[in-house]
Write a protein that holds these residues in place. Structure first.
Motif, PDB file in Angstrom:
ATOM      1  N   ASP A 262       0.826  -1.204   0.000  1.00 54.14           N
ATOM      2  CA  ASP A 262       0.000   0.000   0.000  1.00 54.14           C
ATOM      3  C   ASP A 262       0.864   1.260   0.000  1.00 54.14           C
ATOM      4  O   ASP A 262       0.530   2.258  -0.669  1.00 54.14           O
ATOM      5  CB  ASP A 262      -0.937   0.011   1.207  1.00 54.14           C
ATOM      6  N   ALA A 263       1.959   1.236   0.743  1.00 53.92           N
ATOM      7  CA  ALA A 263       2.861   2.391   0.779  1.00 53.92           C
ATOM      8  C   ALA A 263       3.492   2.629  -0.585  1.00 53.92           C
ATOM      9  O   ALA A 263       3.640   3.776  -1.027  1.00 53.92           O
ATOM     10  CB  ALA A 263       3.941   2.186   1.835  1.00 53.92           C
ATOM     11  N   VAL A 264       3.867   1.552  -1.267  1.00 53.99           N
ATOM     12  CA  VAL A 264       4.452   1.691  -2.600  1.00 53.99           C
ATOM     13  C   VAL A 264       3.439   2.279  -3.573  1.00 53.99           C
ATOM     14  O   VAL A 264       3.767   3.151  -4.393  1.00 53.99           O
ATOM     15  CB  VAL A 264       4.991   0.336  -3.092  1.00 53.99           C
ATOM     16  N   ALA A 265       2.196   1.821  -3.491  1.00 55.52           N
ATOM     17  CA  ALA A 265       1.153   2.375  -4.358  1.00 55.52           C
ATOM     18  C   ALA A 265       0.938   3.858  -4.075  1.00 55.52           C
ATOM     19  O   ALA A 265       0.759   4.668  -5.006  1.00 55.52           O
ATOM     20  CB  ALA A 265      -0.146   1.601  -4.162  1.00 55.52           C
TER      21      ALA A 265
ATOM     22  N   LEU B  70      10.728   3.881   1.641  1.00 49.63           N
ATOM     23  CA  LEU B  70      10.964   2.784   2.576  1.00 49.63           C
ATOM     24  C   LEU B  70      12.376   2.869   3.170  1.00 49.63           C
ATOM     25  O   LEU B  70      13.294   3.307   2.514  1.00 49.63           O
ATOM     26  CB  LEU B  70      10.825   1.457   1.824  1.00 49.63           C
ATOM     27  N   THR B  71      12.495   2.466   4.448  1.00 50.09           N
ATOM     28  CA  THR B  71      11.428   2.231   5.398  1.00 50.09           C
ATOM     29  C   THR B  71      11.360   3.396   6.384  1.00 50.09           C
ATOM     30  O   THR B  71      12.326   4.119   6.561  1.00 50.09           O
ATOM     31  CB  THR B  71      11.632   0.924   6.211  1.00 50.09           C
ATOM     32  N   THR B  72      10.204   3.541   7.037  1.00 47.15           N
ATOM     33  CA  THR B  72       9.968   4.722   7.868  1.00 47.15           C
ATOM     34  C   THR B  72      10.992   4.869   8.971  1.00 47.15           C
ATOM     35  O   THR B  72      11.505   5.967   9.219  1.00 47.15           O
ATOM     36  CB  THR B  72       8.559   4.644   8.489  1.00 47.15           C
ATOM     37  N   SER B  73      11.293   3.771   9.659  1.00 52.28           N
ATOM     38  CA  SER B  73      12.191   3.839  10.817  1.00 52.28           C
ATOM     39  C   SER B  73      13.653   3.914  10.432  1.00 52.28           C
ATOM     40  O   SER B  73      14.504   4.191  11.283  1.00 52.28           O
ATOM     41  CB  SER B  73      11.968   2.620  11.721  1.00 52.28           C
ATOM     42  N   GLY B  74      13.965   3.665   9.157  1.00 59.50           N
ATOM     43  CA  GLY B  74      15.343   3.651   8.712  1.00 59.50           C
ATOM     44  C   GLY B  74      15.662   4.803   7.786  1.00 59.50           C
ATOM     45  O   GLY B  74      15.971   5.917   8.211  1.00 59.50           O
ATOM     46  N   CYS B  75      15.563   4.539   6.480  1.00 57.55           N
ATOM     47  CA  CYS B  75      16.003   5.528   5.505  1.00 57.55           C
ATOM     48  C   CYS B  75      15.119   6.763   5.441  1.00 57.55           C
ATOM     49  O   CYS B  75      15.599   7.855   5.142  1.00 57.55           O
ATOM     50  CB  CYS B  75      16.114   4.867   4.135  1.00 57.55           C
ATOM     51  N   ILE B  76      13.815   6.612   5.726  1.00 57.63           N
ATOM     52  CA  ILE B  76      12.946   7.790   5.742  1.00 57.63           C
ATOM     53  C   ILE B  76      13.313   8.694   6.909  1.00 57.63           C
ATOM     54  O   ILE B  76      13.483   9.918   6.748  1.00 57.63           O
ATOM     55  CB  ILE B  76      11.468   7.379   5.818  1.00 57.63           C
ATOM     56  N   ARG B  77      13.441   8.114   8.074  1.00 56.42           N
ATOM     57  CA  ARG B  77      13.791   8.911   9.253  1.00 56.42           C
ATOM     58  C   ARG B  77      15.146   9.606   9.072  1.00 56.42           C
ATOM     59  O   ARG B  77      15.280  10.812   9.333  1.00 56.42           O
ATOM     60  CB  ARG B  77      13.825   8.032  10.506  1.00 56.42           C
ATOM     61  N   ALA B  78      16.145   8.848   8.614  1.00 56.51           N
ATOM     62  CA  ALA B  78      17.482   9.423   8.445  1.00 56.51           C
ATOM     63  C   ALA B  78      17.481  10.523   7.391  1.00 56.51           C
ATOM     64  O   ALA B  78      18.112  11.569   7.558  1.00 56.51           O
ATOM     65  CB  ALA B  78      18.474   8.318   8.069  1.00 56.51           C
ATOM     66  N   THR B  79      16.756  10.309   6.302  1.00 55.47           N
ATOM     67  CA  THR B  79      16.708  11.297   5.225  1.00 55.47           C
ATOM     68  C   THR B  79      15.991  12.566   5.666  1.00 55.47           C
ATOM     69  O   THR B  79      16.445  13.687   5.386  1.00 55.47           O
ATOM     70  CB  THR B  79      16.029  10.689   3.990  1.00 55.47           C
TER      71      THR B  79
ATOM     72  N   GLY C 125       6.460   3.161   4.423  1.00 53.55           N
ATOM     73  CA  GLY C 125       6.099   1.879   5.017  1.00 53.55           C
ATOM     74  C   GLY C 125       7.247   1.275   5.798  1.00 53.55           C
ATOM     75  O   GLY C 125       8.397   1.685   5.672  1.00 53.55           O
ATOM     76  N   ASP C 126       6.893   0.269   6.621  1.00 47.06           N
ATOM     77  CA  ASP C 126       7.887  -0.375   7.476  1.00 47.06           C
ATOM     78  C   ASP C 126       7.501  -1.823   7.717  1.00 47.06           C
ATOM     79  O   ASP C 126       6.446  -2.284   7.271  1.00 47.06           O
ATOM     80  CB  ASP C 126       8.020   0.376   8.809  1.00 47.06           C
ATOM     81  N   ARG C 127       8.327  -2.526   8.467  1.00 45.66           N
ATOM     82  CA  ARG C 127       8.087  -3.940   8.758  1.00 45.66           C
ATOM     83  C   ARG C 127       6.895  -4.142   9.688  1.00 45.66           C
ATOM     84  O   ARG C 127       6.286  -5.205   9.718  1.00 45.66           O
ATOM     85  CB  ARG C 127       9.334  -4.560   9.387  1.00 45.66           C
ATOM     86  N   ASP C 128       6.567  -3.114  10.462  1.00 44.96           N
ATOM     87  CA  ASP C 128       5.490  -3.211  11.437  1.00 44.96           C
ATOM     88  C   ASP C 128       4.847  -1.839  11.570  1.00 44.96           C
ATOM     89  O   ASP C 128       5.544  -0.817  11.599  1.00 44.96           O
ATOM     90  CB  ASP C 128       6.035  -3.686  12.784  1.00 44.96           C
TER      91      ASP C 128
ATOM     92  N   ALA D  14       5.362   5.137  15.444  1.00 43.62           N
ATOM     93  CA  ALA D  14       6.244   5.724  16.461  1.00 43.62           C
ATOM     94  C   ALA D  14       7.244   6.683  15.827  1.00 43.62           C
ATOM     95  O   ALA D  14       7.510   7.769  16.359  1.00 43.62           O
ATOM     96  CB  ALA D  14       6.970   4.622  17.225  1.00 43.62           C
ATOM     97  N   ASN D  15       7.793   6.298  14.681  1.00 42.47           N
ATOM     98  CA  ASN D  15       8.788   7.157  14.046  1.00 42.47           C
ATOM     99  C   ASN D  15       8.165   8.398  13.435  1.00 42.47           C
ATOM    100  O   ASN D  15       8.761   9.484  13.491  1.00 42.47           O
ATOM    101  CB  ASN D  15       9.567   6.354  13.007  1.00 42.47           C
TER     102      ASN D  15
END
Length: 216
Positions: free
Chosen positions: A48-51, A146-155, A174-177, A183-184
């Motif tokens: 869904d996030a990719v769409a 992708l993903t919210t807690s990783g590359c999105i947050r850092a970017t 989107g993220d794994r959970d 939270a992020n």
């Protein structure tokens, strides 16, 4: 709990909105097959996030805004990934030649659109992205991917630190959970970025369409 945390942030003076500047761009971060293909160690429920990201990219193009993409790529053996590769062995899927590093269908760059290749979480770390945005006069990035807690947050965090307004698009990330995602976004919205719904982001982008004037 999220409502309590958000209220606590606001009471402490966090969460002021940045708004959109005068010259935005869409930045699609790592919308690649590694997160969509069964059997990939990075597989996540992000269809869904990719769409939604594809919809944002399409709206950006229609409005005539710059659309930029990032991808991760490592040389064979991954020495250019440093400690990040050591910390996350699953990043091997991004070694050159792996089809898992290819862009997802519907969210791939077109000829002439900027593609930033990175080795770490932030799209800014060790790349030309900040210089590219500055040279193009861009002051705002609508961030999806992708993903919210990783590359999105850092970017998003680095965008702010480089002087660009980061607008993170909720449904287009989107993220794994879901809990990690929420939270992020809560913390990003409090400290480093504005968090927009997809509808808000699409409305913002369409406000810059030819003939509509600037989207303020």
């Amino acid at each position: 709990m999220s409502d309590d945390l958000a209220a606590g942030y606001r009471a402490s003076g966090f969460g002021r909105g940045l708004g959109c500047g005068r010259s935005p761009a869409v930045l699609a971060v790592d919308v690649v097959r590694a997160y969509l293909v069964d059997g990939s160690p990075l597989r996540a429920p992000v269809e869904d996030a990719v769409a939604a990201a594809a919809a944002l990219v399409g709206a950006g193009r229609t409005a005539g805004l710059p659309v930029l993409f990032t991808r991760v790529a490592y040389r064979p053996g991954g020495a250019d990934g440093g400690l990040f590769r050591l910390k996350i062995p699953a990043l091997r899927v991004f070694e050159e030649g792996s089809p898992l590093g290819d862009f997802a269908e519907g969210a791939a760059p077109r000829p002439g659109e900027t593609v930033v290749t990175k080795q770490y979480a932030s799209a800014f770390h060790g790349t030309s992205l900040a210089a590219t945005l500055t040279a193009s006069g861009i002051d705002t990035v609508l961030i999806c991917g992708l993903t919210t807690s990783g590359c999105i947050r850092a970017t998003a965090t680095d965008a702010l630190q480089h002087g660009f307004r980061p607008l993170v698009v909720d449904e287009a990330c989107g993220d794994r959970d879901r809990r990690l995602h929420e939270a992020n976004l809560l913390d990003l919205g409090a400290k480093y970025a504005d968090v927009l719904s997809l509808d808000e982001a699409l409305s913002t982008v369409r406000g810059f369409s030819p003939g509509r004037g600037e989207g303020h």
